[in-house]
Scaffold this active site. Structure first.
Site, PDB file in Angstrom:
ATOM      1  N   GLU A 129       0.966  -1.142  -0.079  1.00 54.98           N
ATOM      2  CA  GLU A 129       0.176   0.017  -0.151  1.00 54.98           C
ATOM      3  C   GLU A 129       0.911   1.163  -0.063  1.00 54.98           C
ATOM      4  O   GLU A 129       2.067   1.025   0.230  1.00 54.98           O
ATOM      5  CB  GLU A 129      -0.841   0.085   1.297  1.00 54.98           C
ATOM      6  CG  GLU A 129      -1.813  -1.043   1.394  1.00 54.98           C
ATOM      7  CD  GLU A 129      -2.363  -1.080   2.806  1.00 54.98           C
ATOM      8  OE1 GLU A 129      -2.259  -0.271   3.394  1.00 54.98           O
ATOM      9  OE2 GLU A 129      -2.854  -2.125   3.176  1.00 54.98           O
TER      10      GLU A 129
ATOM     11  N   LYS B 264       2.069   4.693   1.595  1.00 54.59           N
ATOM     12  CA  LYS B 264       1.875   5.151   3.071  1.00 54.59           C
ATOM     13  C   LYS B 264       1.655   6.624   2.906  1.00 54.59           C
ATOM     14  O   LYS B 264       2.607   7.575   2.419  1.00 54.59           O
ATOM     15  CB  LYS B 264       3.371   4.882   3.592  1.00 54.59           C
ATOM     16  CG  LYS B 264       3.567   5.260   5.121  1.00 54.59           C
ATOM     17  CD  LYS B 264       4.596   4.796   5.642  1.00 54.59           C
ATOM     18  CE  LYS B 264       5.042   5.024   7.173  1.00 54.59           C
ATOM     19  NZ  LYS B 264       4.779   6.386   7.338  1.00 54.59           N
TER      20      LYS B 264
ATOM     21  N   ASP C  75       1.151  10.293   4.063  1.00 56.03           N
ATOM     22  CA  ASP C  75       1.863  10.988   5.028  1.00 56.03           C
ATOM     23  C   ASP C  75       0.710  12.079   5.675  1.00 56.03           C
ATOM     24  O   ASP C  75       0.454  13.148   5.284  1.00 56.03           O
ATOM     25  CB  ASP C  75       2.882  11.922   4.547  1.00 56.03           C
ATOM     26  CG  ASP C  75       3.996  12.388   5.559  1.00 56.03           C
ATOM     27  OD1 ASP C  75       3.886  12.199   6.473  1.00 56.03           O
ATOM     28  OD2 ASP C  75       4.725  13.304   4.958  1.00 56.03           O
TER      29      ASP C  75
ATOM     30  N   TYR D 158      -7.428   1.806   6.156  1.00 50.29           N
ATOM     31  CA  TYR D 158      -6.418   0.783   5.840  1.00 50.29           C
ATOM     32  C   TYR D 158      -6.381  -0.707   6.774  1.00 50.29           C
ATOM     33  O   TYR D 158      -5.662  -1.488   6.493  1.00 50.29           O
ATOM     34  CB  TYR D 158      -5.010   1.251   5.419  1.00 50.29           C
ATOM     35  CG  TYR D 158      -4.312   2.027   6.708  1.00 50.29           C
ATOM     36  CD1 TYR D 158      -4.201   3.185   6.399  1.00 50.29           C
ATOM     37  CD2 TYR D 158      -3.728   1.427   7.737  1.00 50.29           C
ATOM     38  CE1 TYR D 158      -3.585   4.179   7.452  1.00 50.29           C
ATOM     39  CE2 TYR D 158      -3.392   2.405   8.864  1.00 50.29           C
ATOM     40  CZ  TYR D 158      -3.355   3.622   8.594  1.00 50.29           C
ATOM     41  OH  TYR D 158      -2.876   4.516   9.671  1.00 50.29           O
TER      42      TYR D 158
ATOM     43  N   LYS E 157      10.686   3.246   3.263  1.00 55.04           N
ATOM     44  CA  LYS E 157      10.507   4.841   3.347  1.00 55.04           C
ATOM     45  C   LYS E 157      11.322   5.233   1.862  1.00 55.04           C
ATOM     46  O   LYS E 157      12.414   4.924   1.730  1.00 55.04           O
ATOM     47  CB  LYS E 157      11.440   5.309   4.501  1.00 55.04           C
ATOM     48  CG  LYS E 157      10.714   5.019   5.725  1.00 55.04           C
ATOM     49  CD  LYS E 157       9.639   5.855   6.149  1.00 55.04           C
ATOM     50  CE  LYS E 157       9.565   7.297   6.519  1.00 55.04           C
ATOM     51  NZ  LYS E 157       9.517   7.618   7.768  1.00 55.04           N
TER      52      LYS E 157
ATOM     53  N   CYS F  50      16.655  49.602  -0.195  1.00 59.57           N
ATOM     54  CA  CYS F  50      15.888  48.907  -1.358  1.00 59.57           C
ATOM     55  C   CYS F  50      16.762  48.535  -2.525  1.00 59.57           C
ATOM     56  O   CYS F  50      17.250  49.631  -2.925  1.00 59.57           O
ATOM     57  CB  CYS F  50      14.644  49.570  -1.468  1.00 59.57           C
ATOM     58  SG  CYS F  50      13.775  49.124  -2.791  1.00 59.57           S
TER      59      CYS F  50
ATOM     60  N   CYS G 149      14.948  50.820  -5.324  1.00 59.74           N
ATOM     61  CA  CYS G 149      14.787  52.317  -5.329  1.00 59.74           C
ATOM     62  C   CYS G 149      15.721  52.930  -4.399  1.00 59.74           C
ATOM     63  O   CYS G 149      15.838  54.221  -4.377  1.00 59.74           O
ATOM     64  CB  CYS G 149      13.251  52.703  -4.749  1.00 59.74           C
ATOM     65  SG  CYS G 149      12.872  52.646  -3.331  1.00 59.74           S
TER      66      CYS G 149
ATOM     67  N   CYS H  40      10.957  48.259   2.332  1.00 64.46           N
ATOM     68  CA  CYS H  40      11.373  49.272   1.605  1.00 64.46           C
ATOM     69  C   CYS H  40      10.358  50.480   2.216  1.00 64.46           C
ATOM     70  O   CYS H  40       9.245  50.249   2.386  1.00 64.46           O
ATOM     71  CB  CYS H  40      11.249  49.126   0.246  1.00 64.46           C
ATOM     72  SG  CYS H  40      11.306  50.452  -0.748  1.00 64.46           S
TER      73      CYS H  40
ATOM     74  N   CYS I  63       8.579  53.761  -4.999  1.00 64.45           N
ATOM     75  CA  CYS I  63       9.255  52.432  -5.369  1.00 64.45           C
ATOM     76  C   CYS I  63       8.753  51.862  -6.622  1.00 64.45           C
ATOM     77  O   CYS I  63       7.816  51.204  -6.474  1.00 64.45           O
ATOM     78  CB  CYS I  63       9.523  51.401  -4.056  1.00 64.45           C
ATOM     79  SG  CYS I  63      10.493  50.055  -4.614  1.00 64.45           S
TER      80      CYS I  63
HETATM   81  S1  IVH Z   1      -0.390   0.219   9.003  1.00 62.46           S
HETATM   82  C1  IVH Z   1      -0.439  -2.229  12.506  1.00 62.46           C
HETATM   83  N1  IVH Z   1      -0.905   1.379   6.349  1.00 62.46           N
HETATM   84  O1  IVH Z   1       2.269   5.355   8.935  1.00 62.46           O
HETATM   85  C2  IVH Z   1      -0.566  -1.228  11.430  1.00 62.46           C
HETATM   86  N2  IVH Z   1      -0.142   2.744   8.258  1.00 62.46           N
HETATM   87  O2  IVH Z   1       5.115   5.285  10.030  1.00 62.46           O
HETATM   88  C3  IVH Z   1       0.327  -0.180  11.319  1.00 62.46           C
HETATM   89  N3  IVH Z   1       0.332   5.182   7.678  1.00 62.46           N
HETATM   90  O3  IVH Z   1       1.493   5.016  12.274  1.00 62.46           O
HETATM   91  C4  IVH Z   1      -0.096   0.845  10.269  1.00 62.46           C
HETATM   92  N4  IVH Z   1      -0.234   4.760   5.729  1.00 62.46           N
HETATM   93  O4  IVH Z   1      -0.083   6.432  10.720  1.00 62.46           O
HETATM   94  C5  IVH Z   1      -0.399   1.329   7.829  1.00 62.46           C
HETATM   95  N5  IVH Z   1      -1.278   2.002   4.344  1.00 62.46           N
HETATM   96  C6  IVH Z   1      -0.874   2.266   5.831  1.00 62.46           C
HETATM   97  C7  IVH Z   1      -0.352   3.740   6.280  1.00 62.46           C
HETATM   98  C8  IVH Z   1      -0.093   3.734   7.538  1.00 62.46           C
HETATM   99  C9  IVH Z   1       0.088   5.707   6.411  1.00 62.46           C
HETATM  100  C10 IVH Z   1       0.890   5.857   8.693  1.00 62.46           C
HETATM  101  C11 IVH Z   1       0.259   5.233  10.248  1.00 62.46           C
HETATM  102  C12 IVH Z   1       1.310   4.756  10.891  1.00 62.46           C
HETATM  103  C13 IVH Z   1       2.596   5.335  10.340  1.00 62.46           C
HETATM  104  C14 IVH Z   1       4.075   4.520  10.589  1.00 62.46           C
END
Ligand code: IVH
Length: 681
Positions: free
Chosen positions: A116, A118, A120, A225, A315, A409, A412, A427, A433
């Site tokens: 999946e 991740k 942010d 998720y 990451k 500035c 001018c 300025c 100006c």
């Molecule tokens: S699973 C036990 N799935 O990433 C389940 N986390 O760095 C653990 N996050 O705290 C989380 N997308 O806030 C999971 N598709 C995803 C996610 C996800 C974002 C975040 C979540 C977690 C953090 C960990």
């Protein structure tokens, strides 16, 4: 690095303090100081020291805990089972090690995974009972989180009612789409408010609001998720990808790009694909999550104190690249602010070529000790705006000198001053100006102001060079004759420009107020002023006392408005704009989108400022639906004096409640002051 015993203990303590401090900045203050990659480096060093020297690991070390504490201002929710974080890997090798570890633990050669994106954002846990949203909490420290039920109810993408009457505890991520983040920050900049560093911080700041209606006014979204707990026995879901399908089937938003991966090769190709494809999404992702697909096998691997062993976060490598600062340029904005920009040796960052990066102000240059000639790390903040992260001091050329901010500035030559409490130099040249004149003309014609099509930067430069405009009222004196002969200006383009100039005379009053470019008067404040004073004449005549009467307008804004109108030049410009036929009064305009659009609102009790019937009618005009009974579907209950059982019911169901005063204040804040028979509430 090798440490002896005493050194190791000191280093450990230092690192523990540093990680705790950065956790606090990230989770509690939503204001991180370092990048995720830098944070991970700290945590990794700490974890490896703790592993080497377990005797120095303090009880409850930060590496074993999930970050974040719970603030007292919101209610607290205790979780029945820990809301875990994830372990991170940073390379394909580490990813493969994870895969092999899981395979070995299961005694299976090719376990399947769901991969999946991740997201942010901010982790939330939500409880539905019989398909109806009951409660929502942030993750907090993993054991207890903040009660954000009322706020989550304001997020349009999160359904109040599911497609099936199931009872579930689910987990997901609340985020702010990039487009919403950009427009929020643009508005905040115009209002003179502090900007959010990235969409994650904006989402966190918006969700952790004591006023749910502020949350409601920010465009938040969510993706779910995980099913953490079922309220009743079930046999409908046995895999992670099945869980995602099931959640989507219930009407919950699920990130659509997940993939069932039957082999390690499939995992790797997913990683490679999304490393770059993620940049085209309208939300930030900071990695991928790999989860063992077969749910019944997950407990075989189990969890550590902090994270499951059956999942991992890969990451993405941060895109920080090295380049050189060729020069530091100072530009002058509409209000005279001098902004330093680093001119960079062009370099590719996150798929675009970057050759300039804002250095913001003198303090940032000084704190980071940024000098011309320095080699610096550049990245895109929130993947969008180029930013100089830090200087690589080991590469500093001999004889380099600290940057000295100019006191004049650069356009001018007027004196530039830094007012107490401000980070910016300004300025003092005002309309003498040329840079400020140019910027104010561009601002005047811009889309959110008078929306004069064709009056962009290039045209303004042409008009200035030809001496056709020196102040905004000159725009309305342009004619086919005067435009004739301008380079790149044919009969057709000049006719089009003149037509859009003519049309702009009828713009609403709030646009004209905004277009005049008073300091601290952004779009929202302009709307408030137009709604309150109705005509330019009345606004012009308003005193400090009159202005601070307007909800949300404090002394700084009031002072700026009064100062603007006392300048003879500004008075003259406005008088001419009036003579030239510009609209100077507020006309009733149809309300397109309000904070009440599509929301079910219950009104109860006796009202002081407005008859209840009028209030209900007005809520209807604002796009809200007034309903009689409080239910889970109610977005807001407005209570007058002597409210009855409806207020109690709302409290039970955790539906947001506002008093008459709070409601009027909030709507006025959002640019929709309530009209009462006696004027404005
Ligand atoms: S699973 C036990 N799935 O990433 C389940 N986390 O760095 C653990 N996050 O705290 C989380 N997308 O806030 C999971 N598709 C995803 C996610 C996800 C974002 C975040 C979540 C977690 C953090 C960990």
């Amino acid at each position: 690095m090798a440490w002896n015993g005493g050194e190791a203990a000191d280093r450990l303590r230092q690192l523990q303090e540093a990680v705790a401090y950065h956790n606090h900045r990230y989770y509690d203050l939503d204001d991180p100081e370092i990048t995720d990659a830098e944070y991970d480096t700290l945590v990794q060093e700490l974890a490896s020291l703790e592993k080497q020297q377990p005797e120095y690991q303090s009880q409850g070390s930060v590496t074993g805990r999930v970050g974040g504490t719970v603030t007292a201002a919101m209610g607290v929710v205790h979780f029945a089972s820990s809301v875990l974080s994830l372990n991170n890997v940073h390379s394909e090798e580490e990813l493969q090690e994870f895969y092999l570890r899981v395979s070995a633990a299961l005694g299976q050669e090719r376990p399947s995974f769901t991969a999946e994106l991740k997201i942010d954002g901010l982790s939330v846990v939500i409880w539905y009972r019989d398909g109806i949203l009951q409660k929502a909490a942030t993750r907090g420290d993993g054991n207890s989180g903040e009660d954000v039920t009322a706020n989550v109810r304001m997020i349009r993408d999160i359904p109040q009612t599911l497609a099936q009457p199931v009872s579930l505890e689910i987990r997901g991520e609340v985020y702010m789409p990039r487009s919403a983040f950009e427009s929020l920050n643009q508005n905040r900049e115009q209002e003179g408010l502090a900007l959010f560093a990235n969409p994650r911080n904006a989402a966190a700041g918006s969700l952790r609001q004591l006023d749910p209606l502020v949350t409601g006014s920010r465009a938040l979204s969510a993706f779910f998720y995980q099913i953490r707990q079922w309220g009743e026995p079930h046999d409908s879901v046995s895999t992670q990808h099945g869980a995602l399908e099931f959640l989507a089937g219930l009407g919950l938003p699920v990130e659509p790009h997940y993939q069932f991966c039957e082999s390690y090769e499939a995992v790797v190709s997913y990683v490679r694909q999304w490393e770059s494809a993620r940049r085209d999404l309208n939300y930030d992702t900071d990695g991928l999550v790999l989860k063992l697909d077969n749910l019944s096998l997950q407990p075989v691997l189990g969890d550590t104190q902090k994270a499951p062993r059956w999942a991992v976060a890969y990451k993405f490598p941060p895109e920080e690249v090295l380049t050189q600062i060729l020069a530091i340029e100072i530009s002058v904005g509409r209000t005279g602010v001098l902004t330093p920009t680093a001119i960079l040796k062009p370099v590719r960052v996150a798929q675009t070529t970057v050759s300039r990066a804002s250095l913001h102000n003198e303090d940032i240059i000084r704190e980071r000790d940024i000098r011309v000639g320095d080699t610096v790390y550049v990245r895109k903040a929130g993947e969008i705006i180029p930013e100089v992260v830090r200087v690589e001091k080991s590469l500093r050329p001999a004889g380099s000198v600290p940057f000295v901010f100019p006191e004049r500035c650069p356009v001018c030559g007027s004196q530039a001053v830094r007012l107490p409490g401000e980070a910016a130099y300004r300025c003092t040249g005002g309309m003498a100006c040329p840079a400020q004149v140019r910027e104010s003309l561009i601002h005047f014609g811009s889309r959110d102001a008078m929306d004069i099509e064709g009056l962009g930067e290039k045209t303004v430069d042409l008009l200035l060079a030809a001496g056709l405009v020196a102040r905004v009222d000159d725009i309305y004196r342009l004619s086919a004759d005067s435009l004739q002969g301008l380079p790149r200006f044919g009969a057709l383009s000049s006719q089009k420009l003149l037509q859009s100039i003519e049309e702009s005379k009828h713009r609403a009053l709030d646009r004209l107020i905004f277009a005049l470019g008073m300091r601290y008067v952004g779009q929202r404040v302009s709307t408030l002023l137009a709604h309150h004073f109705h005509t330019m004449d009345q606004l012009q005549a308003a005193s400090m006392e009159d202005l601070v009467q307007v909800e949300e307008i404090g002394e700084t804004i009031a002072d700026s408005v009064v100062h603007f109108f006392t300048q003879p030049l500004n008075q003259d410009v406005i008088a001419h704009l009036k003579d030239l036929g510009l609209n100077m009064v507020e006309q009733e305009s149809l309300v397109a989108q309000t904070p009440l659009t599509g929301k079910a609102v219950v009104v109860t009790g006796t009202f002081v400022q407005i008859p209840r019937k009028s209030l209900e009618a007005w809520i209807g005009q604002m796009g809200g639906k007034v309903t009689a009974a409080v239910s889970q579907r109610t977005a807001l209950v407005v209570v007058g004096e002597k409210p009855g059982s409806k207020a109690a019911k709302a409290r039970d169901l955790q539906v947001p409640i506002m008093t008459e005063q709070e409601f009027f204040g909030w709507m006025a804040d959002s640019g929709f002051p309530v009209r009462t028979p006696g004027g404005l509430a």
